[in-house]
Design a protein around this motif. Structure first.
Motif: not given
Ligand code: FDA
Length: 391
Positions: A174-181, A333-338, A346-351
């Motif tokens: 929903q918030f555009g964060l990548a997920v490692v399968p 799980g949720i990609d650490t790059d994000t 999350a780098r792209a979603v402050p807060g």
């Protein structure tokens, strides 16, 4: 209904983040759909909670980015958690391999974390389905509450009957964060019909060195009616990938041991020699597989070497795992790059923050996963409180 932060999931990571942020002055809402906080803590370690490990270091964690864990682990260490346990007078012991357990009950750890939350005036809402999570730019809205900061601490889908879900991945998308399968980890592996020999010795356990996916662990292997389990197998299962093989050394130094047996018991057969070192049902199954029927005195060095080769390199091609129903954790799980490794934001979603098992970080068996929950929860807790007091 207005908070500085809403934390989704009252497991180990969420409780730690809530207590940390609350005690630093943030107004915290901690929400969970379960009827109790910390349900996985309560069942962990056979009810005694293996709450950390003395040997925690970054190399004990799997992630697409192996460096990601370093910052949080170094700022909240196993010694910090142990100091908290001791401050609450909770008796503990080292069981094996640096693994620290409560002497009494895992309930003491949950009670301690709830008390820490209370000290931070955390508003804890259980039995609360999340429903829709909305973000209107400035504020996150969840179940009638709102806050400028949101922490996802809903774990992974391992053990769905405990209330585990993959909601963290839905929120990530929903918030555009990548997920490692995601995949089941610390999980028993299944064997096919061709490995039936080993399935017939279900219940037998032996010391072993298990290897898969480039990792190697020296611990017990348990043969089960479905395949392989026990600590050595759970550990390598996190590294094993479908289609890959797994090798087991059930008798390190087998060559020397068999030669010694030939000198000491020349009239005996292989099964008797193996029974000196291995459980008798396993010794019998292995002797049958090796097929050396002569008395040891008549076995050549070559015979013994080829027997040793089997014993030190049993090769299996597992058909799969026992799945999320039996997996102690979820890898991926949720990609650490994000995410920021310092704050878990999350780098792209402050807060927006993600902590604990929801992140693509998976620890070894032995208290490492809880240490990641505590450390990542602490890092995010400090960060959200700092932002709340600044704003
Ligand atoms: P965790 O899963 O603990 O918490 C997530 C929370 O989110 C839960 O309270 C859940 O109810 C809530 N939630 C999920 N979906 C939701 C939704 N849709 N809506 C609302 N709430 C939702 N580790 C270790 O270090 N030592 C040990 O001894 C053990 N032992 C162990 C035994 C067993 C049987 C299991 C299954 C696991 C372990 N582990 C372990 C692993 C450890 O339990 C795990 O890594 C941590 O609990 C992860 O903590 P989190 O807070 O990230 O997730």
């Amino acid at each position: 209904m207005t908070y500085d932060v809403i934390i989704l999931g009252a497991g180990g990571a969420g409780l730690m983040a809530a207590a940390t942020a609350g005690q630093r002055g943030a107004r915290v809402l901690l929400m969970d759909h379960a009827e109790k906080a910390g349900k996985k803590i309560l069942i962990s370690g056979g009810g005694r909670c293996n709450f950390t490990n003395m040997g925690v270091e970054p190399g004990c964690f799997l992630s697409e980015n192996p460096h990601f864990v370093k910052s949080a682990l170094s700022r909240y260490t196993q010694w910090d958690f142990l100091a908290l346990v001791e401050a609450y007078g909770i008796a503990w012991h080292e069981k094996t391999l640096g693994q620290l357990f409560c002497d009494g009950s895992a309930r003491q750890i949950v009670a301690m974390l709830l008390d820490e939350c209370q000290k931070g005036a955390v508003d804890l809402r259980l039995n609360t389905p999340l429903g829709e999570v909305r973000h209107d730019g400035g504020q996150f809205h969840v179940a009638g509450a709102r806050a400028p900061q949101l922490v996802i601490a809903t774990g992974g889908p391992s053990i769905p009957k405990m209330g585990a879900t993959g909601v963290a991945y839905d929120l990530a998308r929903q918030f555009g964060l990548a997920v490692v399968p995601p995949r089941p980890a610390l999980v028993p592996l299944t064997l096919g019909e061709d490995q039936m020999l080993f399935r017939t010795i279900s219940g037998v356990s032996c010391p072993s060195v298990a290897q898969a996916g480039g990792a190697s662990f020296e611990e017990a292997t348990l043969f089960t009616h479905r395949g392989l389990s026990g600590p050595a197998i759970l550990q390598v299962s996190s590294y094993w990938r479908p289609g890959g093989s797994l090798s087991l050394n059930v008798l390190p130094g087998a060559g020397d041991k068999l030669r010694a047996a030939r000198r000491a018991m020349p009239r005996a057969h292989l099964k008797a020699a193996l029974s000196d070192h291995l459980p008798s049902r396993l010794a019998e199954a292995l002797a049958e597989r090796i097929g050396l029927t002569k008395q040891l005195a008549n076995a050549s060095d070559k015979d013994l070497d080829s027997a040793a080769e089997v014993l030190t390199g049993l090769t299996f091609r597992p058909t799969g795992t026992e799945g999320y129903a039996k997996a102690e954790v979820t890898a991926g799980g949720i990609d650490t790059d994000t995410l920021s490794s310092k704050t878990l934001e999350a780098r792209a979603v402050p807060g927006l923050y993600v902590i604990g098992e929801a992140v693509d970080v998976t620890g070894w068996l032995g208290g490492y996963n809880f240490q990641w929950a505590w450390a990542s929860g602490h890092a995010a807790g400090v960060a959200v409180a700092a932002r709340a007091s600044a704003g």
